[in-house]
Scaffold this motif. Structure first.
Motif, PDB file in Angstrom:
ATOM      1  N   THR A   2      -6.759  36.701  -2.387  1.00  0.00           N
ATOM      2  CA  THR A   2      -7.698  35.581  -1.845  1.00  0.00           C
ATOM      3  C   THR A   2      -7.443  34.387  -2.391  1.00  0.00           C
ATOM      4  OG1 THR A   2      -9.404  37.356  -1.587  1.00  0.00           O
ATOM      5  CG2 THR A   2     -10.017  35.077  -1.516  1.00  0.00           C
ATOM      6  N   LEU A   3      -6.995  33.317  -1.707  1.00  0.00           N
ATOM      7  CA  LEU A   3      -6.961  31.899  -2.377  1.00  0.00           C
ATOM      8  C   LEU A   3      -8.138  31.256  -2.331  1.00  0.00           C
ATOM      9  CD1 LEU A   3      -4.895  29.999  -3.365  1.00  0.00           C
ATOM     10  CD2 LEU A   3      -4.265  29.479  -1.020  1.00  0.00           C
ATOM     11  N   LEU A   4      -8.792  31.093  -0.690  1.00  0.00           N
ATOM     12  CA  LEU A   4     -10.002  30.441  -0.457  1.00  0.00           C
ATOM     13  C   LEU A   4     -11.106  31.410  -0.291  1.00  0.00           C
ATOM     14  CD1 LEU A   4     -11.468  27.752   0.048  1.00  0.00           C
ATOM     15  CD2 LEU A   4     -10.865  28.134   2.426  1.00  0.00           C
ATOM     16  N   SER A   5     -12.349  31.479  -0.756  1.00  0.00           N
ATOM     17  CA  SER A   5     -13.364  32.213  -0.360  1.00  0.00           C
ATOM     18  C   SER A   5     -14.747  31.369  -0.282  1.00  0.00           C
ATOM     19  CB  SER A   5     -13.419  33.194  -1.531  1.00  0.00           C
ATOM     20  OG  SER A   5     -14.772  33.949  -1.682  1.00  0.00           O
ATOM     21  N   VAL A   6     -15.035  31.509   0.950  1.00  0.00           N
ATOM     22  CA  VAL A   6     -16.403  30.873   1.481  1.00  0.00           C
ATOM     23  C   VAL A   6     -17.267  31.915   1.483  1.00  0.00           C
ATOM     24  CG1 VAL A   6     -17.363  29.472   3.224  1.00  0.00           C
ATOM     25  CG2 VAL A   6     -14.936  28.936   2.829  1.00  0.00           C
ATOM     26  N   GLU A   7     -18.374  31.606   0.553  1.00  0.00           N
ATOM     27  CA  GLU A   7     -19.512  32.495   0.348  1.00  0.00           C
ATOM     28  C   GLU A   7     -20.918  32.115   0.532  1.00  0.00           C
ATOM     29  OE1 GLU A   7     -18.810  33.361  -3.795  1.00  0.00           O
ATOM     30  OE2 GLU A   7     -16.540  34.071  -3.385  1.00  0.00           O
ATOM     31  N   GLY A   8     -21.500  32.719   1.900  1.00  0.00           N
ATOM     32  CA  GLY A   8     -22.729  32.460   2.110  1.00  0.00           C
ATOM     33  C   GLY A   8     -23.033  30.928   2.471  1.00  0.00           C
ATOM     34  N   LEU A   9     -21.954  30.450   2.819  1.00  0.00           N
ATOM     35  CA  LEU A   9     -22.069  28.640   2.862  1.00  0.00           C
ATOM     36  C   LEU A   9     -23.200  28.512   3.971  1.00  0.00           C
ATOM     37  CD1 LEU A   9     -20.922  25.987   2.641  1.00  0.00           C
ATOM     38  CD2 LEU A   9     -19.685  26.336   4.465  1.00  0.00           C
ATOM     39  N   THR A  10     -24.108  27.750   3.612  1.00  0.00           N
ATOM     40  CA  THR A  10     -25.197  27.280   4.624  1.00  0.00           C
ATOM     41  C   THR A  10     -25.372  25.817   4.464  1.00  0.00           C
ATOM     42  OG1 THR A  10     -26.532  29.168   4.203  1.00  0.00           O
ATOM     43  CG2 THR A  10     -27.849  27.389   5.053  1.00  0.00           C
ATOM     44  N   ILE A  11     -25.502  25.065   5.693  1.00  0.00           N
ATOM     45  CA  ILE A  11     -25.666  23.895   5.743  1.00  0.00           C
ATOM     46  C   ILE A  11     -26.745  23.255   6.651  1.00  0.00           C
ATOM     47  CG2 ILE A  11     -24.351  21.649   6.815  1.00  0.00           C
ATOM     48  CD1 ILE A  11     -21.600  23.201   6.423  1.00  0.00           C
ATOM     49  N   ASP A  12     -27.725  22.414   6.207  1.00  0.00           N
ATOM     50  CA  ASP A  12     -28.596  22.249   6.835  1.00  0.00           C
ATOM     51  C   ASP A  12     -28.569  20.670   7.483  1.00  0.00           C
ATOM     52  OD1 ASP A  12     -29.697  24.370   6.059  1.00  0.00           O
ATOM     53  OD2 ASP A  12     -30.933  23.650   4.188  1.00  0.00           O
ATOM     54  N   LEU A  13     -29.422  20.597   8.323  1.00  0.00           N
ATOM     55  CA  LEU A  13     -29.380  18.890   8.910  1.00  0.00           C
ATOM     56  C   LEU A  13     -31.091  18.383   8.650  1.00  0.00           C
ATOM     57  CD1 LEU A  13     -28.296  16.664  10.649  1.00  0.00           C
ATOM     58  CD2 LEU A  13     -29.004  17.879  12.663  1.00  0.00           C
ATOM     59  N   PRO A  14     -31.251  17.915   7.460  1.00  0.00           N
ATOM     60  CA  PRO A  14     -32.658  17.654   6.885  1.00  0.00           C
ATOM     61  C   PRO A  14     -33.440  17.117   8.100  1.00  0.00           C
ATOM     62  CG  PRO A  14     -30.977  17.119   5.313  1.00  0.00           C
ATOM     63  CD  PRO A  14     -30.327  17.372   6.553  1.00  0.00           C
ATOM     64  N   GLY A  15     -34.761  17.815   8.190  1.00  0.00           N
ATOM     65  CA  GLY A  15     -35.617  17.410   9.467  1.00  0.00           C
ATOM     66  C   GLY A  15     -35.391  18.115  10.425  1.00  0.00           C
ATOM     67  N   THR A  16     -34.323  18.524  10.932  1.00  0.00           N
ATOM     68  CA  THR A  16     -34.079  19.246  12.356  1.00  0.00           C
ATOM     69  C   THR A  16     -33.929  20.430  12.313  1.00  0.00           C
ATOM     70  OG1 THR A  16     -33.205  16.932  12.641  1.00  0.00           O
ATOM     71  CG2 THR A  16     -33.183  18.725  14.564  1.00  0.00           C
ATOM     72  N   GLN A  17     -32.767  20.869  11.628  1.00  0.00           N
ATOM     73  CA  GLN A  17     -32.336  22.277  11.685  1.00  0.00           C
ATOM     74  C   GLN A  17     -31.765  22.811  10.289  1.00  0.00           C
ATOM     75  OE1 GLN A  17     -31.554  24.456  14.685  1.00  0.00           O
ATOM     76  NE2 GLN A  17     -31.839  25.625  12.764  1.00  0.00           N
ATOM     77  N   PRO A  18     -32.809  23.923   9.895  1.00  0.00           N
ATOM     78  CA  PRO A  18     -32.120  24.472   8.514  1.00  0.00           C
ATOM     79  C   PRO A  18     -31.257  25.543   9.078  1.00  0.00           C
ATOM     80  CG  PRO A  18     -34.277  25.311   8.981  1.00  0.00           C
ATOM     81  CD  PRO A  18     -33.984  24.157   9.985  1.00  0.00           C
ATOM     82  N   GLY A  19     -30.136  25.820   8.352  1.00  0.00           N
ATOM     83  CA  GLY A  19     -29.032  26.726   8.816  1.00  0.00           C
ATOM     84  C   GLY A  19     -28.264  26.237  10.024  1.00  0.00           C
ATOM     85  N   LEU A  20     -27.855  24.920  10.103  1.00  0.00           N
ATOM     86  CA  LEU A  20     -26.717  24.451  10.952  1.00  0.00           C
ATOM     87  C   LEU A  20     -25.516  25.271  10.836  1.00  0.00           C
ATOM     88  CD1 LEU A  20     -26.466  22.055  12.965  1.00  0.00           C
ATOM     89  CD2 LEU A  20     -25.829  20.747  11.298  1.00  0.00           C
TER      90      LEU A  20
END
Ligand SMILES: Nc1ncnc2c1ncn2[C@@H]1O[C@H](COP(=O)(O)OP(=O)(O)OP(=O)(O)O)[C@@H](O)[C@H]1O
Ligand SMILES: [Mg+2]
Length: 323
Positions: A2-20
């Protein structure tokens, strides 16, 4: 490995959408190509920008890790990230002019990367820039060193961006729809260039694409995203022969195949929900031909799929290829 491992990445749009983008987990292995696919608005670009530390300021990472070569990029300083981007991690975007500097010759741009990342002197770096332009198939490379990006066609600009991406001997290239802005014949040339470079240099590639033909030709592993979730992640053959999520199966069924009558081509009804409007339960549920309550109320990743019905063996999907 494995070279790159993305783990549980969560990105929010504050005020609108948690878990974008929510709980996104996948790996890119050394020397292999992983495709990131899904319809427009599914979170492919946000995911790849997050890996590079280039998210727009309006969104923020609220959880997860992005481990490249043992280092969590999400905890790196901006200075450390600048060393990684353009160094061990190269980038190719859809619009070459968005990443090329219009006021600098292409030779100087590529040479500057080598001076910055590898500490080479100007003369050596320029000689290397010429070799790189040769390598990406730019004719008269020695003369082209002095050209400005706007003096080149879109296809040539994309080649320059690829030369810049590989300039500092990267181990991973992240390419977000690198050919969408080009016409079809040029697309094929750029993709075959990328594939040759990948093989020759042993690069790992994360390739964002809409094109399942490209996935079949070019990629080893596939991550299918839907509305900020991973629907399925799997090897390419499994995707085409034995899809494990109704969304993957629907994407495959929507691709025209030689000899298939038009009437068999199925479109996926409806649209990807926009941020702030994700349905409860399975985000694909409202568009899914196999939706059943209550099985689809609380989907969780099970191995390669997020579909509980497929995971439990209750639903078996048809692939685009058989055998
Ligand atoms: N800067 C931003 N601010 C707010 N919302 C955003 C921002 N960037 C993206 N989004 C939203 O996040 C979702 C995912 O966007 P993203 O650009 O990652 O999609 P994508 O899968 O790359 O789509 P495409 O195939 O069209 O490039 C979309 O709903 C989009 O509207
Ligand atoms: Mg995108």
């Amino acid at each position: 490995m494995t070279l790159l491992s993305v783990e549980g990445l969560t990105i929010d749009l504050p005020g609108t959408q948690p878990g974008l983008v929510e709980d996104v987990t996948f790996e890119v292995n050394e020397g292999r190509c992983t495709a990131l696919i899904g319809e427009s608005g599914c979170g492919k670009s946000l995911t790849s920008l997050a890996v590079l530390g280039l998210l727009p300021p309006s969104v923020r990472v609220s959880a997860g890790a992005v481990v490249f070569d043992g280092v969590d990029l999400l905890t790196c300083s901006p200075r450390q990230l600048r060393k990684i981007r353009g160094g061990p991690v190269g980038m190719v975007f859809q619009e070459p002019m968005s990443s090329l500097n219009p006021s600098m010759t292409v030779g100087d741009q590529i040479a500057e990367a080598r001076r910055l990342h590898l500490g080479e002197g100007r003369k050596v770096a320029l000689a290397r820039a010429k070799d790189l332009l040769d390598r990406v198939g730019i004719p008269n490379a020695a003369r082209r060193l002095a050209a400005y990006p706007h003096e080149m066609s879109g296809g040539m600009q994309q080649r320059v961006m690829i030369a810049a991406a590989i300039a500092c001997d990267p181990r991973l290239i992240i390419a977000d729809e690198p050919t969408t802005a080009l016409d079809v014949t040029i697309q094929a040339e750029i993709l075959s260039l990328l594939r040759d470079l990948q093989r020759d240099l042993g690069l790992a590639v994360l390739l964002v694409t809409h094109d399942l033909g490209v996935v079949a030709d070019f990629c080893d592993d596939v991550v299918v995203m839907y509305a900020g979730h991973i629907a399925e992640r799997t090897g390419v053959d499994d995707l085409f022969y034995r899809p494990a999520h109704p969304y993957s199966a629907a994407l495959l069924a929507a691709v025209p195949q030689a000899g298939q009558s038009r009437s068999r081509l199925t479109v996926i009804p409806g649209r990807v929900p926009t941020a702030g409007a994700f349905p409860p339960g399975c985000r694909f549920g409202p568009r899914c031909a196999h939706f059943t309550a209550p099985e689809c109320a609380r989907p969780q990743p099970h191995g390669r799929t997020r579909c509980g019905r497929v995971a439990s063996g209750d639903l078996v999907l048809e692939g685009a290829l058989h055998g």
